[in-house]
Design an enzyme around this catalytic site. Structure first.
Site, PDB file in Angstrom:
ATOM      1  N   ARG A 120      28.267 -27.141  -9.591  1.00  0.00           N
ATOM      2  CA  ARG A 120      29.251 -28.086  -9.433  1.00  0.00           C
ATOM      3  C   ARG A 120      29.816 -28.155  -8.237  1.00  0.00           C
ATOM      4  NH1 ARG A 120      32.434 -25.717  -7.274  1.00  0.00           N
ATOM      5  NH2 ARG A 120      34.128 -24.467  -8.109  1.00  0.00           N
ATOM      6  N   GLU A 122      42.475 -28.634  -6.904  1.00  0.00           N
ATOM      7  CA  GLU A 122      41.888 -27.200  -6.593  1.00  0.00           C
ATOM      8  C   GLU A 122      43.352 -26.275  -7.035  1.00  0.00           C
ATOM      9  OE1 GLU A 122      38.734 -26.237  -6.602  1.00  0.00           O
ATOM     10  OE2 GLU A 122      38.507 -27.573  -5.074  1.00  0.00           O
ATOM     11  N   GLY A 173      27.425 -17.653  -4.148  1.00  0.00           N
ATOM     12  CA  GLY A 173      28.552 -17.321  -3.376  1.00  0.00           C
ATOM     13  C   GLY A 173      29.256 -18.504  -2.539  1.00  0.00           C
ATOM     14  N   GLY A 175      30.507 -21.516  -3.267  1.00  0.00           N
ATOM     15  CA  GLY A 175      31.528 -22.249  -3.897  1.00  0.00           C
ATOM     16  C   GLY A 175      31.100 -23.392  -4.634  1.00  0.00           C
ATOM     17  N   SER A 198      29.547 -22.876  -7.721  1.00  0.00           N
ATOM     18  CA  SER A 198      29.590 -22.474  -9.138  1.00  0.00           C
ATOM     19  C   SER A 198      28.204 -21.873  -9.609  1.00  0.00           C
ATOM     20  CB  SER A 198      30.132 -23.627 -10.023  1.00  0.00           C
ATOM     21  OG  SER A 198      31.458 -23.454 -10.018  1.00  0.00           O
ATOM     22  N   SER A 199      27.579 -21.412  -8.628  1.00  0.00           N
ATOM     23  CA  SER A 199      26.186 -20.446  -9.089  1.00  0.00           C
ATOM     24  C   SER A 199      26.486 -19.804 -10.227  1.00  0.00           C
ATOM     25  CB  SER A 199      25.798 -19.916  -7.953  1.00  0.00           C
ATOM     26  OG  SER A 199      26.527 -18.896  -7.453  1.00  0.00           O
ATOM     27  N   ASP A 232      34.989 -24.762 -13.768  1.00  0.00           N
ATOM     28  CA  ASP A 232      33.868 -24.714 -13.509  1.00  0.00           C
ATOM     29  C   ASP A 232      32.644 -24.747 -14.613  1.00  0.00           C
ATOM     30  OD1 ASP A 232      34.810 -24.172 -11.121  1.00  0.00           O
ATOM     31  OD2 ASP A 232      34.042 -22.046 -10.911  1.00  0.00           O
ATOM     32  N   TYR A 251      41.857 -14.229  -5.220  1.00  0.00           N
ATOM     33  CA  TYR A 251      42.052 -15.230  -6.494  1.00  0.00           C
ATOM     34  C   TYR A 251      43.016 -14.801  -7.607  1.00  0.00           C
ATOM     35  CZ  TYR A 251      40.432 -18.582  -9.942  1.00  0.00           C
ATOM     36  OH  TYR A 251      40.288 -19.538 -10.921  1.00  0.00           O
TER      37      TYR A 251
HETATM   38  C1  GLA Z   1      36.928 -21.136  -8.841  1.00  0.00           C
HETATM   39  C2  GLA Z   1      37.487 -20.761 -10.230  1.00  0.00           C
HETATM   40  C3  GLA Z   1      37.766 -22.192 -10.987  1.00  0.00           C
HETATM   41  C4  GLA Z   1      39.197 -22.710 -10.214  1.00  0.00           C
HETATM   42  C5  GLA Z   1      38.601 -22.856  -8.587  1.00  0.00           C
HETATM   43  C6  GLA Z   1      39.689 -23.323  -7.903  1.00  0.00           C
HETATM   44  O1  GLA Z   1      35.904 -21.945  -8.576  1.00  0.00           O
HETATM   45  O2  GLA Z   1      36.209 -20.142 -11.139  1.00  0.00           O
HETATM   46  O3  GLA Z   1      38.328 -21.923 -12.300  1.00  0.00           O
HETATM   47  O4  GLA Z   1      40.289 -21.914 -10.409  1.00  0.00           O
HETATM   48  O5  GLA Z   1      38.257 -21.666  -8.068  1.00  0.00           O
HETATM   49  O6  GLA Z   1      40.087 -24.638  -7.951  1.00  0.00           O
END
Ligand code: GLA
Length: 399
Positions: A40, A46, A135, A137, A139-140, A185, A235
């Site tokens: 994704r 964000e 890794g 960003g 969403s693997s 995600d 995070y």
């Molecule tokens: C990561 C998290 C999501 C979201 C984003 C930031 O991808 O898995 O849930 O918080 O960071 O928007």
């Protein structure tokens, strides 16, 4: 086979074959199942999901393919080309715990969730084939979770409601991978739809499909090639700051506050907490405005919102990095006159990717220019690709 099933099969034929070949090479047997889940990319919204806010992601075709075959016992063996170090081996059934290698926790966590939901998943051998970077960003991890859930459900002979599947995958990330992520995600991966962005109200979980008009504009993903780790504390620290902001503002979730309310309360809030709250509340406003701009085809407006989102993530939320800023600055220097409406970091940050909204007719020129500027600024060769909203998970082979 219906038309759309035929198209899906054709689109996935190559990577599905690669996954099956890898499976045969590892196990000497033929795979009986192949499942796919997309990656994704988030257009805007964000670091708002875990505060009940708005997000506007889409699924993208690069994703995770799992080729598998059930075993007679309860052993699970998974090989991954994405994380080539070691195969993961463990048992399903009984109490499942996180373990090594760390990527296997996405698989373990989902199988534990399926078990808790009453599914009896048999042991299986599986191979992970990825067409998106790990890794990066994109969403693997959510893709691997959702692919695992899809496979596990098939092998156990159950079908979860898709929302339950997405939440189970999110829980796997919390409990097994140690990242206290929001729902963006997993929802984007599960509910992805070709040609559409997905506006998610993360408080009510209501989802609205927003058509992405494909003719005039294109979306470029620019991978900085700087890897990020979301379970290293940064995070969670942001999430904790947001909880603290909500507490000090007297709202249940930060979503329930407005930028004006945050400004009024400035004197009550420590500076950092104020900036976190300002990011989240203004980002929610920007995300809803982005939906309006998208529906109206107001590309300049949408691009400006993306630029403002990047600035806010950099200055107020502090989740950008030099490489992401270099991409955003190069894109901004081109501007709408030279084909770039807007550009921002996407995903959790601390590395990973930017997304740029560009004029379709100038996408190739923009890509070449961003590549040169990024290389000059960082010495790193980026990976850049054009992308479109794609469909969610698919079962590509089953007996
Ligand atoms: C990561 C998290 C999501 C979201 C984003 C930031 O991808 O898995 O849930 O918080 O960071 O928007």
């Amino acid at each position: 086979m219906s038309d759309s099933t035929a198209t899906t099969a054709a689109r996935h034929a190559r990577p599905s074959n690669v996954a099956q070949e890898l499976f045969r090479a590892r196990t000497g047997a033929a795979a009986s199942h192949v499942v796919y889940a997309p990656g994704r990319v988030n257009l805007i919204g964000e670091h708002t999901d875990y505060t009940g806010g708005f997000v506007l992601p889409m699924a993208i075709e690069p994703g995770i393919y799992l080729a598998a075959r059930a075993r007679a016992d309860r052993r699970v063996r998974v090989w991954s080309a994405l994380w080539p170090e070691e195969p993961a081996e463990f048992e399903v059934g009984g109490a499942m715990r996180p373990g090594e290698p760390s990527w296997s926790n996405y698989v373990r966590g989902v199988l534990a969730g399926l078990q808790a939901a009453g599914a009896r998943v048999p042991g299986f051998d599986a191979v992970v084939h990825a067409t998106l970077p790990g890794g990066g960003g994109l969403s693997s991890s959510a893709a691997l979770e959702v692919a695992t859930a899809t496979l596990g459900e098939l092998l156990a002979g159950i079908a979860l409601d898709p929302e339950r599947r997405a939440l189970l995958c999110q829980k796997a990330e919390h409990d097994f991978a140690g990242t206290p992520c929001g729902i963006m995600d997993q929802f984007a991966v599960v509910f992805g739809k070709r040609g559409h962005l997905l506006l998610i109200d993360c408080q009510s979980r209501v989802r609205t499909l927003v058509p992405m008009p494909g003719d005039d504009v294109a979306l470029l993903v620019i991978n900085t090639m700087v890897r990020h780790e979301l379970n290293d504390g940064g995070y969670k620290a942001r999430r904790d700051d947001c909880l603290e902001a909500a507490r000090l503002l007297g709202v249940r979730e930060l979503r329930d506050a407005t930028p004006a309310r945050v400004d009024e309360a400035r004197a009550l809030l420590p500076e950092r907490i104020f900036r976190r709250a300002r990011h989240v509340t203004t980002e929610n406003v920007r995300t809803l405005a982005a939906v309006d701009a998208l529906r109206a085809g107001e590309w300049t407006q949408l691009g400006e919102l993306m630029g403002a989102s990047h600035d806010s993530l950099r200055a107020d939320f502090n989740v950008s990095c030099a490489e992401l800023d270099a991409v955003a600055a190069a894109a901004r220097a081109l501007g709408p006159e030279r084909g770039v409406f807007g550009c921002r970091m996407t995903g959790g940050g601390f590395g990973g990717c930017c997304i740029a909204l560009v004029q379709a007719a100038r996408a190739a020129e923009v890509e070449a220019s961003l590549r040169t500027s990024y290389r000059a600024a960082t010495g790193i060769e980026p990976v850049i690709f054009a992308t479109q909203p794609a469909d969610g998970p698919a079962v590509l082979l089953q007996p």
